[in-house]
Design an enzyme around this catalytic site. Sequence first.
Site, PDB file in Angstrom:
ATOM      1  N   HIS A 287       8.475   6.776   1.732  1.00 17.39           N
ATOM      2  CA  HIS A 287       8.080   8.139   1.348  1.00 17.39           C
ATOM      3  C   HIS A 287       9.221   9.124   1.624  1.00 17.39           C
ATOM      4  CE1 HIS A 287       3.805   6.665   2.352  1.00 17.39           C
ATOM      5  NE2 HIS A 287       3.857   6.781   1.042  1.00 17.39           N
TER       6      HIS A 287
ATOM      7  N   LYS B  61     -10.966   6.629   0.652  1.00 16.14           N
ATOM      8  CA  LYS B  61     -10.154   5.914   1.642  1.00 16.14           C
ATOM      9  C   LYS B  61     -10.693   6.115   3.050  1.00 16.14           C
ATOM     10  CE  LYS B  61      -5.627   5.834  -0.589  1.00 16.14           C
ATOM     11  NZ  LYS B  61      -4.211   6.193  -0.413  1.00 16.14           N
TER      12      LYS B  61
ATOM     13  N   ARG C 242       7.151   1.710  -6.493  1.00 17.32           N
ATOM     14  CA  ARG C 242       7.765   0.474  -5.993  1.00 17.32           C
ATOM     15  C   ARG C 242       7.850  -0.571  -7.084  1.00 17.32           C
ATOM     16  NH1 ARG C 242       3.700   0.368  -1.075  1.00 17.32           N
ATOM     17  NH2 ARG C 242       2.481   0.877  -2.893  1.00 17.32           N
TER      18      ARG C 242
ATOM     19  N   SER D  22       1.964   1.881   3.530  1.00 18.46           N
ATOM     20  CA  SER D  22       1.239   2.345   4.720  1.00 18.46           C
ATOM     21  C   SER D  22       0.243   1.316   5.222  1.00 18.46           C
ATOM     22  CB  SER D  22       0.528   3.669   4.421  1.00 18.46           C
ATOM     23  OG  SER D  22       1.456   4.678   4.130  1.00 18.46           O
TER      24      SER D  22
END
Length: 159
Positions: A17, A41, A90, A127
Amino acid sequence: MSIAVCPGSFDPITLGHVDVVRRALTMFDRVIVGVAQNADKRYLFSPSERLALARASVEHLPGASAEPVDGLLANFVQEVGASAIVKGLRGSADYDSEQAMALLNRHLSGVETVFIMGDSGLGHVASSLVKDVAAHGGRIDDLVPAPVARVLTRKDTND
């Protein structure tokens, strides 16, 4: 002054990040890390912890800051006068999940999303994976900024 918002839940913020923010600063005068909440989440860190860690992780980058995003990202980018949303990718799976959000945000706010390819040396850093490594006592200091590593190694990741 050109402003971009780099949004995410940042639970926690990673070196990937920070790399995206650093590179976005070559294109924009100011980059705001927008620490958002996703009702779908389950978070390890509270919103205030995630914001504090994001701030500590980008404070060394001139022009970078972190702010909470309360509500719709489309409204936040308009409130701060951003001309772009910046998202790191990514790979193709990230693009597939980000494309619909980029189109919706443009529809709602008129603000374009700029995709920055993540550093290939950090493509494996996520993460969720960092939290898993930390939960099992693995080394994370080369995956996250130092402020995050200090807190995450002490946090009970099995909450």
